[in-house]
Design a protein around this motif. Sequence first.
Motif, short mmCIF file in Angstrom:
data_model
loop_
_atom_site.label_atom_id
_atom_site.label_comp_id
_atom_site.label_asym_id
_atom_site.label_seq_id
_atom_site.Cartn_x
_atom_site.Cartn_y
_atom_site.Cartn_z
N PHE A 194 0.91 -1.18 -0.07
CA PHE A 194 0.06 0.03 0.04
C PHE A 194 0.86 1.41 0.04
O PHE A 194 1.98 1.15 -0.17
N THR A 195 0.31 2.56 -0.12
CA THR A 195 0.85 3.65 0.03
C THR A 195 0.36 4.59 0.83
O THR A 195 -0.77 4.69 0.99
N ILE A 196 1.08 5.48 1.67
CA ILE A 196 0.44 6.36 2.44
C ILE A 196 -0.06 7.60 1.63
O ILE A 196 0.47 7.74 0.57
N SER A 197 -1.28 7.89 2.23
CA SER A 197 -1.77 9.18 1.67
C SER A 197 -2.02 10.19 2.52
O SER A 197 -1.00 10.95 3.04
N SER A 198 -3.29 10.40 3.16
CA SER A 198 -3.61 11.64 3.75
C SER A 198 -3.11 11.50 5.31
O SER A 198 -2.94 10.24 5.60
N LYS A 199 -3.09 12.51 6.10
CA LYS A 199 -2.73 12.33 7.55
C LYS A 199 -3.25 13.61 8.20
O LYS A 199 -3.64 14.68 7.81
N SER A 216 3.50 11.22 1.63
CA SER A 216 2.51 10.75 0.72
C SER A 216 3.38 9.77 -0.36
O SER A 216 4.37 10.44 -0.78
N GLY A 217 2.99 8.74 -0.28
CA GLY A 217 3.69 7.80 -1.57
C GLY A 217 4.73 6.87 -0.90
O GLY A 217 5.21 6.09 -1.50
N THR A 218 4.85 6.89 0.51
CA THR A 218 5.77 6.04 1.35
C THR A 218 4.88 4.60 0.99
O THR A 218 3.95 4.38 1.27
#
Length: 206
Positions: A94-99, A169-171
Amino acid sequence: YICETPDAVPQVTPTSTPEVSPTPSQTAAVSRTPRPSRTPAHTPAPNKYKIIVDKADHAFSIFTYDANGEYTVKVATYPTALGRSSRETPTGTFTISSKGAWKTWSSGTYSPFYTKYTSGLYFHGPIYTAKSGDALIPSSYEAIGTDASSGCMRTTVAGARFIYYNCPSGTVVEIVTSSSLVSWPGKPPIDQNYPTWDPTDPDKPD
């Protein structure tokens, strides 16, 4: 006897070919500067970190890249709670998005430093009764390291805070059933002098 003398051959003076000046278009063709080759497309640098979640050990490790660009350098490991059933915390990439600083749950409770990694699922800190570091629900911290969430990675404030501040984001987040690269790191006990504080919170009173 007098030989017959042939007629004299007239001397012809060769004429020179007149110089022809190049036309403006010819001059431009000769003097035109070659067009530079196309600039190669920019290759973005890789994200600084990659996260691997080990479901068997209820932990995740954060890696950065080595000299070859491979994510082999372990930076930190944190404990986590997982979904109450194995299906609630999915395996995969998966990839990180909002926080955000605080996540509000439907129950009217809150968790600090949430970071979304897929639809409806987050890394986040323990559960609080208010958006304040001194409002921890102690049992939500104690459950870290067990199957206690609805699919999210409920980790310590230290773990959630690291991802919030350092993993943009994208990590990439890789969730696996088990990994030899990750192991249970343990967690500090709640400070009985401050029972409603996460003991890893840097804002906790001494």
